[in-house]
Design an enzyme around this catalytic site. Structure first.
Site, PDB file in Angstrom:
ATOM      1  N   LYS A  49     -25.434  16.658 -31.192  1.00 20.04           N
ATOM      2  CA  LYS A  49     -25.145  17.407 -29.960  1.00 20.04           C
ATOM      3  C   LYS A  49     -25.924  18.721 -29.903  1.00 20.04           C
ATOM      4  CE  LYS A  49     -21.250  19.570 -30.028  1.00 20.04           C
ATOM      5  NZ  LYS A  49     -21.727  20.968 -30.142  1.00 20.04           N
ATOM      6  N   THR A  50     -25.906  19.465 -30.991  1.00 25.92           N
ATOM      7  CA  THR A  50     -26.602  20.759 -31.012  1.00 25.92           C
ATOM      8  C   THR A  50     -28.101  20.568 -30.821  1.00 25.92           C
ATOM      9  OG1 THR A  50     -24.921  21.699 -32.480  1.00 25.92           O
ATOM     10  CG2 THR A  50     -27.039  22.837 -32.382  1.00 25.92           C
ATOM     11  N   ASP A 240     -21.574  24.103 -23.952  1.00 23.31           N
ATOM     12  CA  ASP A 240     -21.303  23.387 -25.195  1.00 23.31           C
ATOM     13  C   ASP A 240     -19.798  23.145 -25.343  1.00 23.31           C
ATOM     14  OD1 ASP A 240     -21.712  22.265 -27.695  1.00 23.31           O
ATOM     15  OD2 ASP A 240     -21.773  24.195 -28.736  1.00 23.31           O
ATOM     16  N   GLU A 241     -19.423  22.069 -26.043  1.00 27.11           N
ATOM     17  CA  GLU A 241     -18.006  21.748 -26.321  1.00 27.11           C
ATOM     18  C   GLU A 241     -17.154  21.802 -25.047  1.00 27.11           C
ATOM     19  OE1 GLU A 241     -17.288  20.536 -29.058  1.00 27.11           O
ATOM     20  OE2 GLU A 241     -18.263  21.538 -30.746  1.00 27.11           O
ATOM     21  N   GLN A 271     -12.782  14.251 -28.871  1.00 24.72           N
ATOM     22  CA  GLN A 271     -12.527  15.349 -29.805  1.00 24.72           C
ATOM     23  C   GLN A 271     -11.831  16.519 -29.118  1.00 24.72           C
ATOM     24  OE1 GLN A 271     -15.542  16.001 -33.032  1.00 24.72           O
ATOM     25  NE2 GLN A 271     -16.868  14.795 -31.713  1.00 24.72           N
ATOM     26  N   ARG A 625     -15.013  12.854 -39.953  1.00 25.56           N
ATOM     27  CA  ARG A 625     -15.536  13.890 -40.872  1.00 25.56           C
ATOM     28  C   ARG A 625     -16.175  13.245 -42.103  1.00 25.56           C
ATOM     29  NH1 ARG A 625     -16.622  16.708 -37.497  1.00 25.56           N
ATOM     30  NH2 ARG A 625     -15.865  14.989 -36.203  1.00 25.56           N
TER      31      ARG A 625
END
Length: 678
Positions: A49-50, A240-241, A271, A625
């Site tokens: 994503k980043t 973002d997010e 998420q 994770r």
């Protein structure tokens, strides 16, 4: 009549030399090079994503968009810095004019320019939490609220309550009813306090962090010229997010984009796990409908987890109704090792299994820092902390302090310490400072008065009510002081010490539960911690042994090995799942997977399908994770000493995927061939 004149952009085309086609996978490339207009990028866990956001900024600059026309909104300063630094490393352009930062920092920049429109000066102060508490204490004091009959919420709780109102748009009345029902009788006073707090901020030219969002939105909605100015400035808005936005943040983005800006929201609905602090997943689900012509891009190639773990995560989240369909695919080869399902006899056995397996993995070459144990709530790490300490396995806790270092646990322990050692000045003062109207000077006077009774030096157990009646606390504390005598008598019935679990129960129900409600915004979590302490106390008959064991968790240097001369940087991570979001490890253990523990009992009792789906998203976050190995464990029995042993049902989340996706481990001599946890 005005003449129309068009300013042409400088020639577009890559100037950074980036080969976007080669640097990105097909899905990332489609999002990064998408045409202007509204777009929603659903970026799955571990999908880059980043990288996608960073390359999007670089691409816009390469296409001739000026840095000053780009607004990049993030949720942490660290994320904003990281992305800006990556962009600087990618392109030769000057990006100093790029507006990049958290929602709050961008709000602050706008308000510093125009605060006078709202009746503040541009040099307004920003209140931190301590400043807020001080201001709120002054407001409450001026209202002259009668708190003799029952505790009024402390400033910390008021600040959290009022923050929820601001961030969700839900009226205070509803917030009280749904989240703080034990404060119903204070409704009028709470409304007065909230109004008084707003007025006091205005008169002191101060804003809290919520104001940086709320007042920015108010400013732009009330001043059309200013709104137009910023709509023209920010022609490309990247968020973002996005799944973590609250109602204020979402409305702010929609308002800025309404002038025709190209807005790209990047996030993952699977998420979205922060509704308790105001985040609204509905923002990301309704984004395409709110932005006509919106294109949805999905990034589904995961670079983190092996296929066996990823397949399990995909199956787990499919049980949710409210979501965007996506199917993560691993970029890694299959390893042939399925996630492990590990039913265990009780919490102590679960802790022993995890500790033993951690050591085995380390012996196999995996560093301890590449292992993590995740749980729904902090109290679920208690037995594990003891077990790791006993085995000398170093650990770091990201979900908070070590269990015994938490304020509420130390408060409870102070009662037990004082009745077993009546010369313990620290514990005595900690206890009396919990009472209303008693400060440091008052605690010191009461301590001197206690010593004067002579009971600190004797072996005989006093009638606590009779002895404490001779001491003179402030009038405001009179009722609690009397209750204190009753509690101490319950802790030492017939001159002997009660069982540790009974002692904890007496303190909690006698006085501390009311203090918890009034003092902490996360009352239910803290009470669960104390109930877990109570259950653990059931393993002891001697209170001194119990207190000694607790003290093992509060070593001065934070190292549980007991060797103060050597600091071991290699540590296992213990973390709540909320704190683990955005992190990754080679091996992940998810513990306490039983109904009532995960999913949370309050969610199951509420029959709230949306809340249950958020719990499942939390489970999904935990699974994703793990890079190489995943262990799902639960205890079959929970020995709650004050209610008796409880047979536990495996988490309903374990029924959301076929059992053949997991390898079941049968641990220990207690298993027999016919045992089946399902």
């Amino acid at each position: 009549m005005a003449r129309e004149y068009t300013l042409h952009r400088r020639t577009a085309g890559p100037t950074s030399g980036i080969d976007y086609r080669a640097e990105l996978n097909d899905e990332q490339y489609a999002a990064v090079t998408s045409p202007a207009g509204p777009s929603l990028v659903i970026a799955g866990a571990g999908s880059g994503k980043t990288r996608t956001l960073t390359y999007r900024v670089a691409y816009l600059l390469d296409q001739g968009v000026e840095a000053r026309n780009i607004l990049l909104l993030t949720f942490t300063n660290k994320a904003a810095r990281e992305m800006t630094e990556r962009v600087r490393a990618l392109v030769p352009h000057d990006v100093s004019a790029l507006w990049s930062g958290t929602f709050h920092s961008i709000g602050n920049r706008i308000l510093r320019r125009h605060a006078d429109v709202l009746g503040f000066t541009k040099s307004f102060s920003i209140l931190d939490r301590d400043d807020q508490k001080s201001l709120l204490n002054g407001v409450v004091a001026n209202l002259d609220i009668d708190t003799k009959s029952r505790r009024f919420p402390k400033a910390d709780v008021l600040a959290s309550m009022f923050s929820l109102v601001e961030n969700t748009g839900v009226p205070l009345q509803e917030i009280i009813t749904t989240r703080y029902p034990y404060f119903e009788e204070w409704q009028d006073a709470l409304h007065e306090s909230m109004a008084g707090y707003a007025k006091r901020k205005q008169t002191t030219n101060s804003m809290d962090f919520d104001d940086l969002l709320v007042l920015t939105l108010k400013l732009l909605k009330s001043d059309g010229d200013l709104l137009s100015l910023y709509q023209k400035r920010f022609r490309h808005i990247l968020v973002d997010e996005y799944q973590d936005t609250n109602s204020v943040q979402s409305e702010l983005i929609d308002l800025l984009a309404a002038g025709g800006a190209s807005v790209m929201a990047v996030g993952d609905d699977a998420q979205s796990i922060y509704s308790w602090r105001g985040a609204d997943m509905g923002n990301i689900l309704s984004f395409p409908a709110r932005h006509p012509g919106c294109k949805v891009y999905k990034i589904e190639i995961n670079y983190r987890s092996v296929p066996e773990i990823l397949d399990l995560s995909n199956a787990a989240i499919r049980a949710n109704r409210a979501r965007f369909d996506k199917d993560l695919r691993s970029a890694r080869p299959t390893v042939g090792v399925k996630p492990a399902l590990v039913p265990l006899e009780d919490p102590s056995t679960q802790a022993a299994f995890v500790a033993q397996r951690l050591l085995e993995l380390r012996d196999e070459g995996m560093p301890l820092e590449e292992m993590a144990v995740l749980y729904r709530a902090h109290f679920q790490s208690l037995e594990l902390q003891f077990e790791l300490t006993a085995r000398g396995i170093p650990f770091a806790i990201t979900s908070g302090l070590r269990f015994f270092e938490q304020a509420h646990i130390k408060d409870i322990a102070a009662f037990l310490r004082f009745v077993t050692n009546r010369r313990d000045e620290t514990s005595f003062k900690r206890i009396v400072l919990l009472l209303p109207g008693i400060g440091a000077a008052g605690a010191e006077k009461l301590w001197r008065d206690w010593l004067a009774t002579g009971w600190a030096e004797t072996e005989e157990t006093p009638d606590w009510s009779e002895v404490l009646a001779k001491l003179k606390p402030p009038k405001k504390a009179a009722k609690d002081w009397e209750q204190l005598g009753h509690i101490f008598n319950e802790l030492t019935p017939d001159g002997i010490f009660a069982k540790p679990s009974d002692m904890v129960f007496s303190v909690l129900e006698g006085i501390y539960d009311e203090y918890l409600k009034a003092s902490f915004d996360n009352y239910e979590n803290r009470r669960s911690d104390i109930e877990q302490l109570m259950a653990y106390g059931g393993n002891f008959n001697d209170v001194l042994d119990f207190l000694s064991q607790l003290s093992l968790l509060s070593s001065a240097d934070g190292e549980p090995t007991g060797d103060k001369s050597v600091v071991d940087d290699e540590k296992v991570t213990l973390s709540s799942i909320h704190q683990a979001k955005g992190l990754e490890w080679q091996a992940v253990f998810i513990i306490w997977l039983t109904d009532g523990q995960f999913p949370n009992a309050r969610v199951l009792d509420s029959d709230d399908e949306d809340a249950l789906e958020e719990e499942r998203r939390l489970f999904y976050v935990a699974i994703t994770r793990a890079k190489d190995e995943l262990y799902l464990s639960y205890p079959l029995i929970n020995p709650k000493s004050y209610t008796g042993d409880v047979i536990q049902r495996p988490s309903r989340f374990l029924e959301d995927f076929p059992r053949e996706m997991m390898e079941e481990w049968r641990v220990g001599p207690s298993w027999s061939d016919h045992d089946d946890p399902f």
